[in-house]
Design a protein around this motif. Sequence first.
Motif, short mmCIF file in Angstrom:
data_model
loop_
_atom_site.label_atom_id
_atom_site.label_comp_id
_atom_site.label_asym_id
_atom_site.label_seq_id
_atom_site.Cartn_x
_atom_site.Cartn_y
_atom_site.Cartn_z
N ASP A 190 25.13 15.13 -31.35
CA ASP A 190 26.18 15.50 -30.51
C ASP A 190 25.82 16.05 -29.31
O ASP A 190 25.37 17.34 -28.84
CB ASP A 190 27.29 16.58 -31.00
CG ASP A 190 28.32 17.14 -30.31
OD1 ASP A 190 28.62 16.46 -29.19
OD2 ASP A 190 29.03 17.80 -30.63
N ARG A 191 25.86 15.27 -28.04
CA ARG A 191 25.11 15.74 -26.80
C ARG A 191 25.83 16.73 -26.12
O ARG A 191 25.31 17.42 -24.91
CB ARG A 191 24.68 14.56 -26.00
CG ARG A 191 25.87 13.71 -25.32
CD ARG A 191 25.66 12.71 -24.61
NE ARG A 191 27.14 11.86 -24.38
CZ ARG A 191 26.96 10.66 -23.94
NH1 ARG A 191 25.98 9.86 -23.93
NH2 ARG A 191 28.28 9.96 -23.84
N ASN A 192 27.14 16.98 -26.51
CA ASN A 192 28.00 17.98 -25.89
C ASN A 192 27.48 19.63 -26.38
O ASN A 192 27.88 20.52 -25.89
CB ASN A 192 29.41 18.05 -26.36
CG ASN A 192 30.01 16.80 -25.51
OD1 ASN A 192 29.87 16.56 -24.45
ND2 ASN A 192 30.86 16.07 -26.19
N THR A 193 26.43 19.55 -27.38
CA THR A 193 25.94 20.73 -27.54
C THR A 193 24.49 21.22 -26.97
O THR A 193 24.13 22.13 -27.07
CB THR A 193 25.46 20.72 -29.24
OG1 THR A 193 24.24 19.75 -29.41
CG2 THR A 193 26.42 20.33 -30.11
N THR A 195 22.87 22.59 -23.85
CA THR A 195 23.16 24.01 -22.93
C THR A 195 22.64 23.85 -21.66
O THR A 195 23.13 24.34 -20.67
CB THR A 195 22.87 25.19 -23.62
OG1 THR A 195 21.28 25.04 -24.14
CG2 THR A 195 23.48 25.30 -24.84
N GLY A 196 21.63 22.90 -21.34
CA GLY A 196 20.91 22.94 -20.13
C GLY A 196 19.70 22.07 -20.24
O GLY A 196 19.20 21.35 -21.20
N GLN A 346 27.79 18.45 -15.37
CA GLN A 346 26.32 18.68 -15.23
C GLN A 346 25.19 18.00 -16.09
O GLN A 346 24.27 17.60 -15.65
CB GLN A 346 26.46 20.16 -15.97
CG GLN A 346 25.06 20.88 -16.13
CD GLN A 346 24.96 21.87 -17.22
OE1 GLN A 346 25.92 22.16 -17.93
NE2 GLN A 346 24.00 22.80 -16.87
N LEU A 347 25.87 17.55 -17.14
CA LEU A 347 25.14 16.64 -18.02
C LEU A 347 24.72 15.46 -17.41
O LEU A 347 23.57 14.64 -17.50
CB LEU A 347 25.61 16.43 -19.51
CG LEU A 347 24.67 15.53 -20.36
CD1 LEU A 347 23.51 16.03 -20.66
CD2 LEU A 347 25.59 15.37 -21.83
#
Length: 362
Positions: A190-193, A195-196, A346-347
């Motif tokens: 899950d790439r939504n996890t 953070t930066g 951001q991603l």
Amino acid sequence: MKKNILLGAAIIAGGLLLSQKINPASAATDKPLLVYDWAGYDDPTFYKPYMDAYKKKPTFVFFSSEDEALAKIKAGFRVDLAHPCIYNMRRWREAGVIQPIDVSKLKNYKDLNKKYSESKDYKTPDGKVWAIPFDTGRTTLVYNADKVSAADVKSLQVFTNPKYKGKVSVPGDSVSDWFMLGFLATGGRDRNTITGPTDPQYTKAIDFLRKVHNNQKNYWNDSGALAASMKTGETLIAWAWDETPARLQAEGINIKTVRNTKEPYYGFVCGYVWTKDSKADPKKVYDFLDAVSAESSVEPLLQFGYAHANSKALVKLPANVLKAANYDEFDKYANRVVLSSSMSEQLNKMLNDDYNKIKVGN
């Protein structure tokens, strides 16, 4: 994502519509419907009921990437409908360039797979629907079975195998697909996890993609060019959309898709959005959206290389039609798909920054 991209495309296909047959002439009715799309999606068989009603195609303008399309629309380029994929929906909504769709005006909406139509990316918690899902597909490991051993393609690690140096190819302009190769290969799901840019999940994926860069022939931006390269044997292994193996297999080329690698593969869905600055007759917009959702578009889309979001009609197709498009076993491998979801701005920026560095060798 997936599509039959033509590099540098900014092509207008089709002509101006005649006056609407069903709803007689008015200034709005006479204006052509402007559809901003991937190349190849102007095929009239994809929206047959619309053609039956209006007797002429909408005007299509093609983009080479969704970033390009979004940037142009934000800058004032006016179109009525556009065709982004689900991983970009959050960015398009937040950019304020699209408007909600009243699905009560679409008789075929009820037949669409709810996994897509009611996803949080297409239907927000306030009940607003922002896109009509149309085409679904997969990005998978594809290889030349005459020249590559099946034992070598049991894992996505083959993209860094020195044995195939100069013989692999991965997507270029589609940073979502490019990144998911590295992310899945290094254990991400899950790439939504993320953070930066210093998140270990992210850095591992980017390090893997840097190794792929050093091993590959090129970045493909045109799936037709990728198919040609695989046909000649210049490219033996690729991270590719469904249409590439479908096209080559139809020509009798021994290209295979691997759906049971050690790691999952990537799934996506794309659909049509209604732009906020559209000047089209709303009836034309809804007629087009209903037409692309109709049962009549399901088999033509499958022959093009993608499954249709109209799952009710998809399951009716004969087994040989599904097999010819490599969709005969999608239930068997359904639990191996990591389905795409929206990326944050951001991603998306992180991916584009690192992709641009890696592709020039940094």
